[in-house]
Motif scaffolding. Structure first.
Motif, PDB file in Angstrom:
ATOM      1  N   GLN A  77      -5.597   8.756  -5.456  1.00 13.56           N
ATOM      2  CA  GLN A  77      -5.325   7.451  -4.866  1.00 13.56           C
ATOM      3  C   GLN A  77      -4.033   6.907  -5.448  1.00 13.56           C
ATOM      4  O   GLN A  77      -3.884   6.791  -6.655  1.00 13.56           O
ATOM      5  N   ASP A  78      -3.070   6.596  -4.580  1.00 14.31           N
ATOM      6  CA  ASP A  78      -1.796   6.020  -5.001  1.00 14.31           C
ATOM      7  C   ASP A  78      -1.879   4.501  -5.005  1.00 14.31           C
ATOM      8  O   ASP A  78      -2.802   3.906  -4.432  1.00 14.31           O
ATOM      9  N   GLU A  79      -0.884   3.861  -5.615  1.00 12.72           N
ATOM     10  CA  GLU A  79      -0.863   2.401  -5.673  1.00 12.72           C
ATOM     11  C   GLU A  79      -0.876   1.774  -4.290  1.00 12.72           C
ATOM     12  O   GLU A  79      -1.447   0.711  -4.084  1.00 12.72           O
ATOM     13  N   GLY A  80      -0.242   2.421  -3.323  1.00 14.93           N
ATOM     14  CA  GLY A  80      -0.175   1.867  -1.972  1.00 14.93           C
ATOM     15  C   GLY A  80      -1.436   2.052  -1.149  1.00 14.93           C
ATOM     16  O   GLY A  80      -1.546   1.497  -0.053  1.00 14.93           O
ATOM     17  N   ASP A  81      -2.401   2.822  -1.667  1.00 21.09           N
ATOM     18  CA  ASP A  81      -3.645   3.052  -0.939  1.00 21.09           C
ATOM     19  C   ASP A  81      -4.629   1.917  -1.199  1.00 21.09           C
ATOM     20  O   ASP A  81      -4.864   1.541  -2.350  1.00 21.09           O
ATOM     21  N   LYS A  82      -5.229   1.418  -0.143  1.00 24.85           N
ATOM     22  CA  LYS A  82      -6.213   0.334  -0.276  1.00 24.85           C
ATOM     23  C   LYS A  82      -7.425   0.786  -1.081  1.00 24.85           C
ATOM     24  O   LYS A  82      -7.973   0.040  -1.887  1.00 24.85           O
ATOM     25  N   ALA A  87      -6.718   6.821   0.843  1.00 19.12           N
ATOM     26  CA  ALA A  87      -6.031   7.949   0.205  1.00 19.12           C
ATOM     27  C   ALA A  87      -6.356   9.254   0.923  1.00 19.12           C
ATOM     28  O   ALA A  87      -5.464  10.073   1.184  1.00 19.12           O
ATOM     29  N   ARG A  90      -4.577   9.306   4.315  1.00 18.40           N
ATOM     30  CA  ARG A  90      -3.130   9.504   4.146  1.00 18.40           C
ATOM     31  C   ARG A  90      -2.821  10.952   3.806  1.00 18.40           C
ATOM     32  O   ARG A  90      -1.911  11.563   4.382  1.00 18.40           O
TER      33      ARG A  90
END
Length: 197
Positions: A77-82, A87, A90
């Motif tokens: 999970q990246d910072e931009g993923d809710k 994740a 994406r």
């Protein structure tokens, strides 16, 4: 097909503990104070063909981690993923070209802890139409489909072992044709099979 979907939803709603790469190795001591990174993988079940099938990937042999292994589309999970669901969606778009709007998420399997320090959430989704596969060359050597019936048959699962960090480690496998599906991927599929029994 409606009966399958209803059974899947009921299986995913069933309470239960998470799993780990250490399930079959009760003597293994997990490191104290370990920090796990959140990740999501997509268990994408295609309903577009004659029988339900699950998308899997063969990771690029050039990758530093787990080269050539069979895996679900997904990643950390990246910072931009809710959340981990975002994740997984994406990563599926990036890795195999699955448009984010196509999967119909119907639930999640319990989290799975890996030996590499991830807390993985399997996101189960249905695909009612096909799409143009586009494997990411740097990450994916191949995308293939496995009949859901094969993966739900507990008789197809085998426990094998190998030495890892000086100890004998046991793990699940669920071979299919030329594909050796093992480790975390096989363990998460085994959890689904047990719930669908």
């Amino acid at each position: 097909m409606p009966e399958l979907i209803e059974t899947l939803r009921a299986a995913l709603d069933h309470p239960g503990d998470g799993s780990s790469d250490f399930d079959l190795n009760p003597d293994f001591k997990l490191p104290a104070g370990r920090k796990l990174r959140a990740a999501g993988v997509l268990v994408a079940i295609s309903l577009a063909g004659a029988t339900p099938q699950v998308f899997l990937t063969k990771r690029s042999s050039a990758l530093k981690h787990h080269p050539g292994q069979i895996a679900f589309p997904g990643g950390k999970q990246d910072e931009g993923d809710k959340d981990v669901t975002a994740a997984a969606l994406r990563e599926a778009w990036e890795e195999i070209g699955l448009p984010r709007h196509l999967p119909q998420v119907i639930g999640h399997l319990p989290e799975h802890e890996t030996v590499t320090g991830f807390r993985v959430t399997p996101v189960v989704a249905l695909l009612e139409q096909g799409f143009q596969l586009r494997p990411e060359p740097g990450e994916v050597d191949e995308v293939f489909l496995v009949p859901l019936a094969h993966l739900l048959n507990l008789e197809n699962y085998i426990i094998e072992s190998r030495r890892w960090r000086g100890v004998q480690r046991h793990y699940f496998t669920v071979p299919y044709g030329p594909y050796y599906i093992w480790g975390a991927t096989a363990r998460m599929l085994h959890e689904l099979a047990v719930r669908m029994k």
